[in-house]
Design a protein around this motif. Sequence first.
Motif, PDB file in Angstrom:
ATOM      1  N   UNK A 560       8.689   0.637   6.514  1.00  0.00           N
ATOM      2  CA  UNK A 560       8.781  -0.810   6.752  1.00  0.00           C
ATOM      3  C   UNK A 560       7.466  -1.498   6.410  1.00  0.00           C
ATOM      4  N   UNK A 561       6.373  -0.880   6.816  1.00  0.00           N
ATOM      5  CA  UNK A 561       5.050  -1.455   6.542  1.00  0.00           C
ATOM      6  C   UNK A 561       4.804  -1.552   5.035  1.00  0.00           C
ATOM      7  N   UNK A 562       5.210  -0.521   4.300  1.00  0.00           N
ATOM      8  CA  UNK A 562       5.022  -0.545   2.848  1.00  0.00           C
ATOM      9  C   UNK A 562       5.806  -1.695   2.221  1.00  0.00           C
ATOM     10  N   UNK A 563       7.049  -1.866   2.652  1.00  0.00           N
ATOM     11  CA  UNK A 563       7.904  -2.899   2.042  1.00  0.00           C
ATOM     12  C   UNK A 563       7.487  -4.308   2.459  1.00  0.00           C
ATOM     13  N   UNK A 564       7.107  -4.471   3.703  1.00  0.00           N
ATOM     14  CA  UNK A 564       6.857  -5.822   4.223  1.00  0.00           C
ATOM     15  C   UNK A 564       5.415  -6.275   4.070  1.00  0.00           C
ATOM     16  N   UNK A 565       4.469  -5.376   4.160  1.00  0.00           N
ATOM     17  CA  UNK A 565       3.074  -5.793   4.209  1.00  0.00           C
ATOM     18  C   UNK A 565       2.225  -5.204   3.087  1.00  0.00           C
ATOM     19  N   UNK A 566       2.462  -3.939   2.745  1.00  0.00           N
ATOM     20  CA  UNK A 566       1.591  -3.329   1.744  1.00  0.00           C
ATOM     21  C   UNK A 566       1.877  -3.849   0.347  1.00  0.00           C
ATOM     22  N   UNK A 567       3.129  -4.254   0.100  1.00  0.00           N
ATOM     23  CA  UNK A 567       3.442  -4.888  -1.200  1.00  0.00           C
ATOM     24  C   UNK A 567       2.600  -6.137  -1.403  1.00  0.00           C
ATOM     25  N   UNK A 568       2.414  -6.883  -0.318  1.00  0.00           N
ATOM     26  CA  UNK A 568       1.591  -8.102  -0.387  1.00  0.00           C
ATOM     27  C   UNK A 568       0.139  -7.739  -0.669  1.00  0.00           C
ATOM     28  N   UNK A 569      -0.348  -6.696  -0.016  1.00  0.00           N
ATOM     29  CA  UNK A 569      -1.735  -6.252  -0.215  1.00  0.00           C
ATOM     30  C   UNK A 569      -1.951  -5.854  -1.672  1.00  0.00           C
ATOM     31  N   UNK A 570      -0.976  -5.135  -2.241  1.00  0.00           N
ATOM     32  CA  UNK A 570      -1.124  -4.695  -3.631  1.00  0.00           C
ATOM     33  C   UNK A 570      -1.083  -5.890  -4.590  1.00  0.00           C
TER      34      UNK A 570
END
Length: 819
Positions: A560-570
């Motif tokens: 969930x963190x990868x899809x919701x937040x880490x995509x934004x970070x990248x």
Amino acid sequence: MMIEIEKIMPLSKVEHRAIVSAQGDITIAYEARLPEIFTLSAQDYESYHQAMVKAIRVLPRHSIFHKQDYFTRSRYKAEFQQDTTFLSGSSDRFFDGRPYLDHRCYFFLTKKPSGRKLASSAYSNILRKSIVPRQTVDPALFSDFMDSAGRFERILKDSGFVSLRRLSDEELAGTRKMPGIIEQYAFLLGAGEKPVLKDIHLKDGIRVGDSHCQLFTLSDVEDLPALCGSRINYENYSTDKTKFSIGFASTLGLLLDCNHILNQYVFIGDAQQTLKGLEKKRLRLQSLSAYSRENAISRDATSDFLNEAISAQRLPVKAHFNVLAWTNDAGALQEIRNKVGSAMAKMDATCKQETDGAPQIWWAGLPGNAADFPMNDTFDTFLEQAACFFNPDANYRSDAEGIRFGERLYGAPVWVDLFDQPMKNGTVTNRNLFVCGGSGGGKSMTMNHMLRSLYEQGTHCVTIDIGGSYKGLCDLLGGYYFIYTEENPIRFNPFYLTAGEVLDTEKKESLKSLLLALWKKEDETFRRSEYVAISNAITLYYADLAANPEIFPCFNSFYDFLMEKYLVVLKDGDVKERDFDIGNFLYVLNPYYRGGEYDYLLNARENLDMLNERFIVFELDNVKNHPILFPVVTLIIMELFISKMRKLKGQRKILAIDEAWIAIAKSGMAEFIKYLYKTVRKFNGIAALITQEVEDLISSPIIKETVINLSDTKLLLDMRKFMNKFDRLQEVMGMSDKAKILQLSVNRANEPGRNYRELLIDQGGQVMKIYRYEPSTEEYLAYSTEESEKIRVQQYAEKYGSMEKGIAVLAQELRSGKQ
């Protein structure tokens, strides 16, 4: 007629740790520690024999070497403790009262004063009404004798076979609370018994208190074997290809199952005077040889003796050997005669029961009274031949702590320290174990016992198994048991941090390795940018967990963190797809996410504190051929053990891989096994590998190059099935010929009526012994791998509410014959 023993006591006093006789004889005594029975090779026995010969040769003229071995029937006394565990308590009760033959050995060195009259059956102190001390000890004589005794002691110590401890005045003479060695012999007392005065009757045989004694001697050349040596073959443990060695006189020692004392005497006189006397005898026989063929034969024998004495520099001595056996049951005297006769027959000697001269020989056996031995009951021989008749063996000795096994002869429990003491004394350089044996040889039963023992000593135990061999023990100990079934698939949670655990570098590295293994195929490589991106994702994920404590750490929340937040970070960091393709990453890992095919695997919510759980079993039988699950499961297991290995400082930990090593090696985990075996020693850890597949053992480079070379302790069970392949097996395992002979004797002559298996423990190629493993009924039920027995144990556990209660009831029913 009754005579008070004080009036005819041939010993005058005990002082300066020596016994002084009424005739001025000086005797010093040692408690001797002999090699353990069944542990010496043919070469060892020869070296041992030569050491004894060299040691006795340094004794001065007119001295006596008297070796006295006590063999007494005893019973094992268990030390019951309040806080003992269920299985340890059952084992204590099982072995309590186990009969065995106890052994202790003493060396007595006696120096006679010059001019001392030789004793005989007609001139013995025991025939007198009283004895008056006649001589005092010459200080110079005592000093010279002590120098010789010191050289004697040093030679034996340097040989490595015998260690000596000189007895104190209290141990010689005794105290009010402790019998001395003199009392022990006179009244047939055990070393731990309290002093007891007993009547001694010498008319119509020897009787000490209620004990009826019989004396059997080897004192006549006609009764001796035609050939003697340092060793003989023990047929019970020999095979067509190997000959198992025991000492020449071992049959009169621990192998003679009755209460007895074995006395061994060597009388060292003036060698030149002895040879002159024999030369006169030869000339006399020469003159009489024309009248009798017997005289001619005696002349030739005497001539041969003289030739060998001069050409080979032999030391001529007089010798005598006797067995004093006793029993409290007068009806068992015939049985004892049969046993002693059979034991002497195995040496090719004739058993002679002494009657008329028995009191004089028995009296001379009193410690310090060897100079009063009747010389008419001795025979002329060389020291080399006389030393063949010494008992060479002692009981197995127990370590201060360790794992409980049984000594080979009677099964009495002994503690075996496999890890600490051998490391301290340099026998081994690591604590790793290699366990091998044929199917049904008792590998799983033995490993269950070892793991349970280590667990009770505070060790963290992690076991990888294929076959369900450890479920009973795991359930009994309340450990974690991981097994894959369709109804209850195996579950882990590598993202969960237990209380007090932090996201350190090691945890991050293990998570990165797991995620990369899930993403990339075995033959695919990853770029540095991908590695960095995953590392950043893990760091940010745990920071997000800290800010949102309501989120449960698991793979689902990480995804969930990868899809919701880490995509934004990248996206904000302008990370290109060629550097890290997060879309591909999420797609490949989607089967492990909520609703996916393997969504159960990395999202467990129970059994989470595996770092602090001390007994964990992973049963991989149902996933060993699964291309997805097996690599992931093995990775998590390895991450777990490495975490224990590095974080549990000061605590012992063991990883036992039972039959699963083949599947692990095929799944690309061979490097982990190599890494584990090379580094686990530094973290107070043990790596143990268990197998029965000898072909895989011979052909696997991992086993040959890593496991065997880095396992200084090898436990080898019954491998007679592979006797025709044993030469190849011996080469791969680096076994010596001594180890081969011992190994092929395993289970060859097990005691009837007892349920046990034997195993060879080889430590560093230096210490090799065969032990029994004999489980109590409760232990057997907890460890059994038989399907029908496992089902019955489970049924009783469900019926009575717990494994412990169920096993206790079932064991009692089995003992009472209800089952």
